[in-house]
Scaffold this motif. Structure first.
Motif, PDB file in Angstrom:
ATOM      1  N   THR A  79       0.838  -1.200   0.000  1.00  0.00           N
ATOM      2  CA  THR A  79       0.000   0.000   0.000  1.00  0.00           C
ATOM      3  C   THR A  79       0.868   1.244   0.000  1.00  0.00           C
ATOM      4  O   THR A  79       1.747   1.397   0.858  1.00  0.00           O
ATOM      5  CB  THR A  79      -0.927   0.025   1.226  1.00  0.00           C
ATOM      6  OG1 THR A  79      -1.790  -1.112   1.192  1.00  0.00           O
ATOM      7  CG2 THR A  79      -1.777   1.289   1.239  1.00  0.00           C
ATOM      8  N   ASN A  80       0.645   2.119  -0.968  1.00  0.00           N
ATOM      9  CA  ASN A  80       1.313   3.415  -1.018  1.00  0.00           C
ATOM     10  C   ASN A  80       0.525   4.362  -0.125  1.00  0.00           C
ATOM     11  O   ASN A  80      -0.604   4.740  -0.442  1.00  0.00           O
ATOM     12  CB  ASN A  80       1.343   3.927  -2.465  1.00  0.00           C
ATOM     13  CG  ASN A  80       2.110   5.220  -2.610  1.00  0.00           C
ATOM     14  OD1 ASN A  80       2.093   6.074  -1.718  1.00  0.00           O
ATOM     15  ND2 ASN A  80       2.787   5.397  -3.729  1.00  0.00           N
ATOM     16  N   GLY A  84      -2.776   5.975  -1.261  1.00  0.00           N
ATOM     17  CA  GLY A  84      -3.792   5.043  -0.798  1.00  0.00           C
ATOM     18  C   GLY A  84      -3.961   3.832  -1.693  1.00  0.00           C
ATOM     19  O   GLY A  84      -4.760   2.934  -1.396  1.00  0.00           O
ATOM     20  N   THR A  86      -3.294   0.285  -3.401  1.00  0.00           N
ATOM     21  CA  THR A  86      -2.723  -0.987  -2.982  1.00  0.00           C
ATOM     22  C   THR A  86      -2.462  -1.857  -4.202  1.00  0.00           C
ATOM     23  O   THR A  86      -3.331  -2.020  -5.059  1.00  0.00           O
ATOM     24  CB  THR A  86      -3.663  -1.725  -2.012  1.00  0.00           C
ATOM     25  OG1 THR A  86      -3.821  -0.951  -0.812  1.00  0.00           O
ATOM     26  CG2 THR A  86      -3.103  -3.089  -1.642  1.00  0.00           C
ATOM     27  N   ARG A 201       1.620  -8.017   4.250  1.00  0.00           N
ATOM     28  CA  ARG A 201       1.150  -6.655   3.964  1.00  0.00           C
ATOM     29  C   ARG A 201       2.264  -5.666   4.266  1.00  0.00           C
ATOM     30  O   ARG A 201       2.874  -5.708   5.331  1.00  0.00           O
ATOM     31  CB  ARG A 201      -0.097  -6.317   4.782  1.00  0.00           C
ATOM     32  CG  ARG A 201      -1.313  -7.122   4.345  1.00  0.00           C
ATOM     33  CD  ARG A 201      -2.609  -6.557   4.924  1.00  0.00           C
ATOM     34  NE  ARG A 201      -3.766  -7.212   4.357  1.00  0.00           N
ATOM     35  CZ  ARG A 201      -4.391  -6.823   3.251  1.00  0.00           C
ATOM     36  NH1 ARG A 201      -3.951  -5.747   2.599  1.00  0.00           N
ATOM     37  NH2 ARG A 201      -5.442  -7.476   2.805  1.00  0.00           N
ATOM     38  N   PHE A 203       3.506  -1.408   3.840  1.00  0.00           N
ATOM     39  CA  PHE A 203       3.056  -0.027   3.705  1.00  0.00           C
ATOM     40  C   PHE A 203       4.290   0.845   3.478  1.00  0.00           C
ATOM     41  O   PHE A 203       5.225   0.819   4.290  1.00  0.00           O
ATOM     42  CB  PHE A 203       2.300   0.421   4.961  1.00  0.00           C
ATOM     43  CG  PHE A 203       1.205  -0.515   5.371  1.00  0.00           C
ATOM     44  CD1 PHE A 203      -0.062  -0.394   4.835  1.00  0.00           C
ATOM     45  CD2 PHE A 203       1.456  -1.551   6.276  1.00  0.00           C
ATOM     46  CE1 PHE A 203      -1.081  -1.269   5.204  1.00  0.00           C
ATOM     47  CE2 PHE A 203       0.455  -2.429   6.648  1.00  0.00           C
ATOM     48  CZ  PHE A 203      -0.822  -2.298   6.108  1.00  0.00           C
TER      49      PHE A 203
END
Length: 425
Positions: A79-80, A84, A86, A201, A203
């Motif tokens: 996720t950037n 926002g 993904t 996940r 980020f």
């Protein structure tokens, strides 16, 4: 002052040291492992093992102990945080290679390896005071001086003693250097279950990259890699202060799901450390072996964690080193000789020749991967990260993680086995 003679001495009971001892054990060679701590060290709490690591563990005969406990994760979501958006990345690699991408408790991996060794293999609380060498009648030996005044004379010495390796220093390798980034890592525990899918996940934001992956129904491994301030960073050791700082600094930056993971962290597993690496050219052109002495794991090729290959490549080292020593054993009819044709020094040179190019690329790729993924806010760095790296280069990292380091040689029982160890002359 006590003098002890050993055939093979390994310094360090981390992943590289234990895996190397297991590889030699499979060849019928018993090694003495010297560890400075009073028990197995599991700093870092957990690690993710790629297919190449599982292939190495297959060769060592221990992968089944872990694959029956830890489930694979074949998807990565990135996720950037700036946009926002993904992106889902496939990390399946080549079909049928290894056991997928699995994250395991570091302690479980160490115990799985240690359980394959005789009880008297690891000598804990062994402080190395000095390393020297001795040559007599054309044969060399490594002299290890312990803090309790014990002197060990080893026919073969393998340094697996980490980033600040004394064996690497003795070989003349340069010190590892600070990458300018640090990492916070920990293990979150959800007593009643976390309810997360078995996915990785991540980020990414300006100057940092964070992520987590479940290990089982209760435990979640998480990390936060970030740039250090220009004037350096004071590494706080108090885990409660580290947790509070991360939560306060990233409260409005990272998503609530990630912050909840941090809040559930078992503080006894929480660590912060600078990310160190050895310059690639120092590995490529440095002395990775000298006579009957060599290094493996972080002692040879410390790297940043951005490709997740530190522990994986250490397992590769163990298999490759074991294979070359085993081949020497076979050529010399069950003996490992320390002088003459096919002696142990030549076997170690062949090991270094096989490993140095691959680990040089891993160190380089890890550093560049971290540099791009922790990109700044200007348009060029965003373009390099979001378009070039994730769209075109991420697949290369998957291929790197599917490398097969090979198998250990089959040494016939007539030459050497666990009950009739290989003789070192």
């Amino acid at each position: 002052m006590e003098m002890v003679e050993e055939d093979v001495v390994i310094i360090g009971a981390g992943i590289a040291g234990l895996a190397t001892a297991v590889a030699l054990r499979r060849l019928g060679i018993k090694a003495l492992v010297l560890e400075k701590s009073d028990g197995l060290r599991a700093t870092g709490a957990a690690l993710t093992l790629s297919p190449n690591a599982w292939l190495a563990l297959d060769a060592l005969g221990v992968s089944h102990k872990l694959t029956s406990v830890y489930a694979p994760a074949k998807r990565v979501f990135v996720t950037n945080l700036g946009t926002g958006a993904t992106r889902e990345l496939s990390y399946a690699g080549k079909s049928g290679i290894g056991s997928g991408l699995r994250s395991v408790h570091r302690q479980s991996l160490l115990e799985a390896l240690a359980d394959e060794l005789p009880d008297d293999t690891i000598q804990f609380s062994s402080k190395i005071a000095a390393i020297d060498s001795q040559t007599l009648n054309g044969s060399s030996a490594a002299i290890i001086n312990l803090g309790d005044s014990t002197i060990i004379k080893a026919k073969v010495l393998i340094g697996c003693d980490g980033v600040h390796s004394m064996v690497a220093q003795w070989l003349g390798l340069s010190e590892s250097i600070n990458s300018g980034r640090s990492s916070v890592r920990g293990l979150a525990v959800f007593p009643h279950g976390h309810g997360l899918n078995q996915d990785i996940r991540q980020f990414v934001g300006v100057g940092f990259r964070a992520g987590f992956i479940p290990l089982n129904d209760r435990d979640v491994y998480w990390f936060l890699n970030r740039y250090s301030p220009p004037k350096g960073e004071i590494i706080v050791k108090d885990p409660e202060l580290i947790q509070r700082e991360v939560l306060e600094k990233y409260d409005n930056v990272l998503p609530p799901l990630y912050l909840d993971v941090i809040q559930h962290c078992d503080l006894s597993t929480l660590t912060r450390a600078p990310l160190m690496f050895r310059r690639p050219w120092d590995i490529l052109f440095g002395n990775l072996s000298k006579g009957n002495v060599t290094v493996a794991g972080d002692a040879m090729h410390p790297m940043t964690p951005d490709l997740g290959q530190g522990g994986c490549s250490a397992l590769e080292d163990a298999v490759v080193l074991g294979r070359h020593i085993g081949n020497s054993l076979i050529k010399n009819k069950g003996h490992i000789v320390i002088s003459g044709d096919n002696d142990i020094g030549q076997a170690l040179e062949r090991y270094v020749k096989e490993r140095k190019w691959r680990v040089t690329w891993l160190v380089t790729g890890s550093y560049l991967s971290g540099w791009v993924q922790n990109a700044g806010s200007n348009w060029l760095m965003k373009f390099l990260r979001d378009v070039i790296y994730y769209k075109f280069l991420f697949g290369w990292t998957a291929n790197v993680a599917c490398y097969d380091c090979g198998k250990l040689p089959s040494v016939s029982l007539g030459e050497s086995d666990s009950s009739n160890p290989g003789k070192i002359d």
